[in-house]
Scaffold this active site. Structure first.
Site, mmCIF file in Angstrom:
data_model
loop_
_atom_site.group_PDB
_atom_site.id
_atom_site.type_symbol
_atom_site.label_atom_id
_atom_site.label_comp_id
_atom_site.label_asym_id
_atom_site.label_seq_id
_atom_site.Cartn_x
_atom_site.Cartn_y
_atom_site.Cartn_z
ATOM 1 N N ASP A 63 0.868 -1.184 0.000
ATOM 2 C CA ASP A 63 0.000 0.000 0.000
ATOM 3 C C ASP A 63 0.903 1.231 0.000
ATOM 4 O OD1 ASP A 63 -1.697 2.088 0.434
ATOM 5 O OD2 ASP A 63 -2.632 1.261 2.239
ATOM 6 N N SER A 143 -0.486 13.553 -14.547
ATOM 7 C CA SER A 143 -1.651 13.517 -15.436
ATOM 8 C C SER A 143 -1.704 14.849 -16.173
ATOM 9 C CB SER A 143 -2.918 13.359 -14.581
ATOM 10 O OG SER A 143 -4.089 13.549 -15.342
ATOM 11 N N TYR A 156 -8.334 15.345 -7.133
ATOM 12 C CA TYR A 156 -7.434 14.698 -8.096
ATOM 13 C C TYR A 156 -6.475 15.741 -8.682
ATOM 14 C CZ TYR A 156 -5.986 11.594 -11.925
ATOM 15 O OH TYR A 156 -5.254 10.820 -12.799
ATOM 16 N N LYS A 160 -2.328 16.002 -8.539
ATOM 17 C CA LYS A 160 -1.522 15.875 -9.761
ATOM 18 C C LYS A 160 -0.680 17.130 -10.021
ATOM 19 C CE LYS A 160 -2.703 11.634 -10.593
ATOM 20 N NZ LYS A 160 -1.710 10.551 -10.404
HETATM 21 P P1 NAD Z 1 -5.570 1.440 -12.776
HETATM 22 O O1 NAD Z 1 -6.654 1.508 -11.740
HETATM 23 O O2 NAD Z 1 -5.762 0.543 -13.944
HETATM 24 O O3 NAD Z 1 -4.176 1.096 -12.087
HETATM 25 C C1 NAD Z 1 -3.827 1.663 -10.845
HETATM 26 C C2 NAD Z 1 -3.216 0.584 -9.978
HETATM 27 O O4 NAD Z 1 -2.820 1.192 -8.754
HETATM 28 C C3 NAD Z 1 -4.221 -0.530 -9.624
HETATM 29 O O5 NAD Z 1 -3.654 -1.797 -9.887
HETATM 30 C C4 NAD Z 1 -4.479 -0.328 -8.135
HETATM 31 O O6 NAD Z 1 -4.735 -1.543 -7.433
HETATM 32 C C5 NAD Z 1 -3.176 0.322 -7.700
HETATM 33 N N1 NAD Z 1 -3.321 1.076 -6.454
HETATM 34 C C6 NAD Z 1 -4.272 1.968 -6.129
HETATM 35 N N2 NAD Z 1 -4.078 2.420 -4.886
HETATM 36 C C7 NAD Z 1 -2.965 1.804 -4.419
HETATM 37 C C8 NAD Z 1 -2.259 1.861 -3.197
HETATM 38 N N3 NAD Z 1 -2.688 2.625 -2.181
HETATM 39 N N4 NAD Z 1 -1.140 1.121 -3.061
HETATM 40 C C9 NAD Z 1 -0.722 0.306 -4.077
HETATM 41 N N5 NAD Z 1 -1.374 0.197 -5.244
HETATM 42 C C10 NAD Z 1 -2.478 0.947 -5.422
HETATM 43 O O7 NAD Z 1 -5.386 2.945 -13.259
HETATM 44 P P2 NAD Z 1 -4.264 3.680 -14.155
HETATM 45 O O8 NAD Z 1 -5.009 4.619 -14.996
HETATM 46 O O9 NAD Z 1 -3.327 2.739 -14.758
HETATM 47 O O10 NAD Z 1 -3.563 4.540 -13.020
HETATM 48 C C11 NAD Z 1 -2.155 4.669 -12.915
HETATM 49 C C12 NAD Z 1 -1.796 6.122 -12.753
HETATM 50 O O11 NAD Z 1 -2.090 6.817 -13.965
HETATM 51 C C13 NAD Z 1 -2.559 6.863 -11.651
HETATM 52 O O12 NAD Z 1 -1.633 7.640 -10.899
HETATM 53 C C14 NAD Z 1 -3.511 7.754 -12.423
HETATM 54 O O13 NAD Z 1 -3.856 8.897 -11.698
HETATM 55 C C15 NAD Z 1 -2.691 8.053 -13.638
HETATM 56 N N6 NAD Z 1 -3.414 8.546 -14.813
HETATM 57 C C16 NAD Z 1 -4.377 7.795 -15.410
HETATM 58 C C17 NAD Z 1 -5.034 8.285 -16.510
HETATM 59 C C18 NAD Z 1 -6.100 7.492 -17.226
HETATM 60 O O14 NAD Z 1 -6.824 8.046 -18.070
HETATM 61 N N7 NAD Z 1 -6.234 6.207 -16.956
HETATM 62 C C19 NAD Z 1 -4.725 9.552 -17.013
HETATM 63 C C20 NAD Z 1 -3.748 10.299 -16.384
HETATM 64 C C21 NAD Z 1 -3.085 9.792 -15.286
#
Ligand code: NAD
Length: 286
Positions: A63, A143, A156, A160
């Site tokens: 975590d 992001s 959020y 970011k």
């Molecule tokens: P996702 O939910 O597919 O993957 C995120 C992963 O982080 C998951 O496997 C989840 O279990 C894990 N996670 C969450 N909280 C956690 C914690 N406290 N400790 C350990 N693991 C934890 O989503 P994603 O889109 O791949 O997200 C990854 C990053 O990308 C994030 O920081 C998100 O803000 C960023 N992001 C995503 C997007 C988008 O459109 N998907 C756009 C910009 C930025």
């Protein structure tokens, strides 16, 4: 970090989405992987798939909001691989809401994961990277929301923007110490991020807001995480501070730049006008 083969990478949020896409990109280049995620089942599935594809993978339930948990993950990584070169502080969650009605427990939840999770990764891994003298690279996942503010996304957006500012500081500070730093700033990417609200402390069963529904659609039609992973590899080679993926979002960067220039353009006059007003004020009545 010219040659990635044989190097070791530690990726938080590595069980899914962008973290997993980057893991696959690294695996294709012979990088050994430590994947950390709080989702034990998702982590096991991701690690199995990567191992089947020939990668060397350590899966660690972790975590990122808990510094001790990140420390234990770092210890396990060193115990298994001996060193770490690349760290992606990527685990993150989303939180929408109308300001004035967002429970503080939800605010603390997202700050602890999206910001403090990154801080934990940096504070724990920088000494480990420095210790082997082979150099390294840190990618912090921010992001486009770290450059552009949208309504109903205050928590959020705040986290970011913080990650972008933090990463810019780190890039200056760590370059002379042999560690490159980038902030990954994607637009919409096809991942499970929209589901992260189910872990909200205030109400795990909260109904999806209208804004959340629209965001869900944009994410489902977003860029492939595998493409993002490849973009990150190239950006590391080019030592790019900000890693952007969505050229169609350029107008929001331009609008922000123009708004800043406009406001900044008033600074000198505003100070002169304030000084003039004060000079006309009889002393002692300010
Ligand atoms: P996702 O939910 O597919 O993957 C995120 C992963 O982080 C998951 O496997 C989840 O279990 C894990 N996670 C969450 N909280 C956690 C914690 N406290 N400790 C350990 N693991 C934890 O989503 P994603 O889109 O791949 O997200 C990854 C990053 O990308 C994030 O920081 C998100 O803000 C960023 N992001 C995503 C997007 C988008 O459109 N998907 C756009 C910009 C930025």
């Amino acid at each position: 970090m010219e040659d990635l083969a044989g190097k070791v990478a530690f990726i938080t949020g590595g069980a899914s989405g962008i973290g997993l896409g980057f893991a696959r990109a690294l695996a294709r280049r012979g990088v050994r992987l430590a994947l950390a995620d709080r989702d034990a089942a998702g982590l096991a599935a991701a690690a199995d798939a990567l191992t089947d594809a020939g990668a060397e993978v350590l899966a660690i339930t972790c975590d990122v909001a808990d510094a001790d948990s990140v420390q234990q993950a770092a210890d396990s990584t060193i115990a298994r691989f001996g060193k770490v070169h690349v760290v992606m502080n990527n685990a993150g969650v989303s939180l929408n809401g109308s300001s004035g009605a967002i429970p503080l427990s939800d605010w603390r939840w997202i700050v602890d994961i999206n910001l403090m999770g990154v801080v934990h990764g940096v504070e724990i891994f920088v000494p480990l990277i420095e210790s082997h003298g082979e150099g390294g690279y840190i990618i912090n996942t921010a992001s486009m929301a770290g450059h552009w503010a949208s309504s109903f996304m205050a928590p959020y957006t705040a986290t970011k923007f913080a990650v972008v500012g933090y990463s810019e500081t780190l890039a200056q500070e760590l370059a002379p110490r042999g560690i490159g730093v980038s902030a990954l700033c994607p637009g919409w990417v096809r991942t499970k991020i929209a589901e992260s609200g189910r872990h909200l402390p205030s109400n795990a069963d909260a109904p999806q807001s209208e804004a959340a529904g629209a965001i869900h659609d944009l994410i489902n039609n977003g860029l492939s995480p595998d493409v993002v992973g490849e973009v990150v590899i190239q950006a590391m080679a080019e030592k790019r501070m900000h890693i952007f993926t969505h050229d169609d979002m350029r107008p929001v960067i331009d609008l922000r730049r123009d708004a800043l220039q406009n406001d900044f353009g008033r600074a000198a006059d505003a100070v002169r006008e304030a000084e003039a007003r004060l000079s006309e004020t009889p002393s002692g009545t300010e």
